[in-house]
Design an enzyme around this catalytic site. Structure first.
Site, PDB file in Angstrom:
ATOM      1  N   GLU A 236       0.625  -1.244   0.007  1.00 25.65           N
ATOM      2  CA  GLU A 236       0.338  -0.072  -0.113  1.00 25.65           C
ATOM      3  C   GLU A 236       0.766   1.355   0.172  1.00 25.65           C
ATOM      4  O   GLU A 236       0.441   2.330  -0.187  1.00 25.65           O
ATOM      5  CB  GLU A 236      -0.265   0.157   1.171  1.00 25.65           C
ATOM      6  CG  GLU A 236      -2.539   1.355   0.820  1.00 25.65           C
ATOM      7  CD  GLU A 236      -2.870   0.358   2.310  1.00 25.65           C
ATOM      8  OE1 GLU A 236      -4.365  -0.580   1.970  1.00 25.65           O
ATOM      9  OE2 GLU A 236      -3.134   1.034   2.715  1.00 25.65           O
TER      10      GLU A 236
ATOM     11  N   HIS B 253       6.500 -26.985  -0.619  1.00 27.11           N
ATOM     12  CA  HIS B 253       5.731 -28.050  -0.776  1.00 27.11           C
ATOM     13  C   HIS B 253       4.636 -27.724  -1.770  1.00 27.11           C
ATOM     14  O   HIS B 253       4.459 -28.182  -2.339  1.00 27.11           O
ATOM     15  CB  HIS B 253       5.291 -29.277   0.039  1.00 27.11           C
ATOM     16  CG  HIS B 253       6.687 -29.820   0.706  1.00 27.11           C
ATOM     17  ND1 HIS B 253       6.726 -31.511   0.099  1.00 27.11           N
ATOM     18  CD2 HIS B 253       6.724 -29.551   2.115  1.00 27.11           C
ATOM     19  CE1 HIS B 253       7.794 -31.694   1.862  1.00 27.11           C
ATOM     20  NE2 HIS B 253       8.186 -29.941   2.597  1.00 27.11           N
TER      21      HIS B 253
ATOM     22  N   LYS C 173     -12.731   2.296  -3.339  1.00 25.41           N
ATOM     23  CA  LYS C 173     -14.211   2.039  -2.496  1.00 25.41           C
ATOM     24  C   LYS C 173     -14.773   2.798  -3.267  1.00 25.41           C
ATOM     25  O   LYS C 173     -16.395   2.682  -3.355  1.00 25.41           O
ATOM     26  CB  LYS C 173     -14.223   2.994  -1.136  1.00 25.41           C
ATOM     27  CG  LYS C 173     -13.176   1.933  -0.388  1.00 25.41           C
ATOM     28  CD  LYS C 173     -12.832   3.184   0.751  1.00 25.41           C
ATOM     29  CE  LYS C 173     -11.307   2.059   1.998  1.00 25.41           C
ATOM     30  NZ  LYS C 173     -11.327   3.016   3.085  1.00 25.41           N
TER      31      LYS C 173
END
Length: 408
Positions: free
Chosen positions: A257, A278, A392
């Site tokens: 951010e 793995h 937003k």
């Protein structure tokens, strides 16, 4: 001890002009005493603290709590801390309220504005639940952490008479772990916030120099920048202790951010070894050369387990009998680093002496200090997040449009 893959002088940045984050450490003794007092109250009268927040409003606290509490009895040393408002899953909220019915509950709502969608919706639901269950007592059981002077959440707290802690107006969520946003949940979980802050304070002192040879945070930031200039696009943060997975998430938000602007920046990704060896280990070893690796290791972890000998040695592991799991883990870390370096993946090593509150505080301040310089090297603002605000706005536009269609 910090080992860096590259380290060179840099001329284009005036280090003395970098924004300071030293004031992000909570040195308000009266507020620290109040945080400790409330933590004792919650421990005496509650079984669960529900923290409502998203992003930096909960990731810092969760990173510390997960790193320093037991795996299978997280409330052994304090109240159990659980979370809401970090997603918009109806199933999650429904099951959460069902779980809370069996517990004595306190709520800590963390948001500077109170208008972020995910925690806003969660708080609306939880507030109604608390009022129905506790009545007037709910006002004592809901604690708000928000801006000192403005915002919807402050208005709600004032109207309802909730107790309130302050996030300084100049401190963004991803830098707020050393404020009440992080310290209250951490204290409730039974973690020593004084030791946590002392570690951060020591990091502040150690890193308060413009001399690159003496400032490990700036060396790390410069290493990242050099990697970026050499064409690497991904930084892979790795550790060998599962309880550090939320610290990884906090780091990912901090750098992602702060730096991901103007189409610049390294993509911050994380793995937890040996589990992810793995899963993604094959790609790291032999996939496209797009990444370098930053490896965090704590030399001393409090709990450990010794490997027993067996008479038949059918699994062929008696050569490890008498060794501790942590010592084997440490050697596997060295082996992985060597294999990756030989495979063409540069490795940065950050080694801390002990996994405890002091050293976690030190490490988190180290990363924050490095992040400010790293973003400044890219010539982006480390403290804003315009891209987050963009999503937003679009989300709200679509929701309002959908609400109109539904009502018609």
């Amino acid at each position: 001890m910090l080992n860096f893959y590259f380290k060179e002088d840099i001329q284009q940045l005036h280090i003395s002009d970098l924004p300071k984050i030293d004031h992000y450490l909570n040195r308000d003794i009266s507020q620290l005493m109040e945080i400790s007092k409330v933590a004792v109250e919650v421990n005496n009268n509650g079984e669960v603290l529900l923290v409502i927040g998203v992003g930096g409003s909960f990731l810092g606290a969760r990173a510390v709590i997960d790193a320093l509490t037991p795996y299978f009895a997280p409330n052994e040393y304090g109240v159990e801390v659980i979370y809401a408002g970090q997603n918009m899953s109806g199933a999650y909220l429904q099951q959460l309220l069902k779980y809370l019915n069996k517990k004595e509950v306190y709520v800590n709502v963390v948001s500077k504005s109170g208008t972020t969608m995910e925690p806003g919706l969660a708080f609306r639901v939880v507030k109604q639940y608390m009022e129905k269950r506790y009545g007037e007592e709910s006002k004592q059981r809901i604690i708000v952490t928000t801006d000192a002077e403005k915002g919807v959440l402050k208005q709600i707290a004032d109207k309802e008479g909730y107790r309130r802690f302050v996030i300084p107006s100049e401190v963004g969520g991803r830098y707020s772990v050393f404020t009440a946003a992080g310290l209250l949940p951490i204290a409730v979980a039974g973690i020593d916030i004084q030791a946590f802050l002392c570690g951060a304070n020591q990091a502040e002192l150690d890193l308060d120099t413009d001399n690159l040879e003496q400032n490990a945070a700036y060396q790390y930031a410069l290493t990242r920048y050099e990697m970026y200039q050499k064409g690497y696009s991904v930084e892979l943060l790795a550790s060998f202790e599962p309880r550090l997975s939320k610290l990884h998430e906090w780091w990912k938000q901090l750098f992602g951010e702060s730096e991901g602007k103007e189409y610049k920046g390294l993509y911050p990704s994380t793995v937890n070894y040996s589990t992810d060896l793995h899963a993604i280990g094959q790609f790291v070893q032999e996939g496209s050369r797009i990444m370098f690796e930053t490896l965090i290791h704590f030399e001393e972890v409090e709990a450990d387990m010794e490997i027993p000998f067996t008479l038949d040695d059918m699994d062929g592991l008696n050569y490890l009998g008498g060794r501790s799991m942590n010592s084997i883990n440490a050697i596997s870390k060295d082996g992985v680093a060597l294999a990756h370096e030989e495979g063409g993946v540069p490795v940065v090593k950050i080694v801390m002496p002990k996994l405890d509150a002091y050293h976690v505080g030190y490490l988190m301040f180290f990363f924050m200090k490095a992040c400010v310089m790293s973003a400044s090297l890219l010539e982006v603002n480390p403290f804003d997040q315009p891209g987050v605000e963009a999503y937003k706005r679009k989300m709200v536009e679509l929701l309002k449009k959908d609400a109109v269609l539904v009502n018609e």
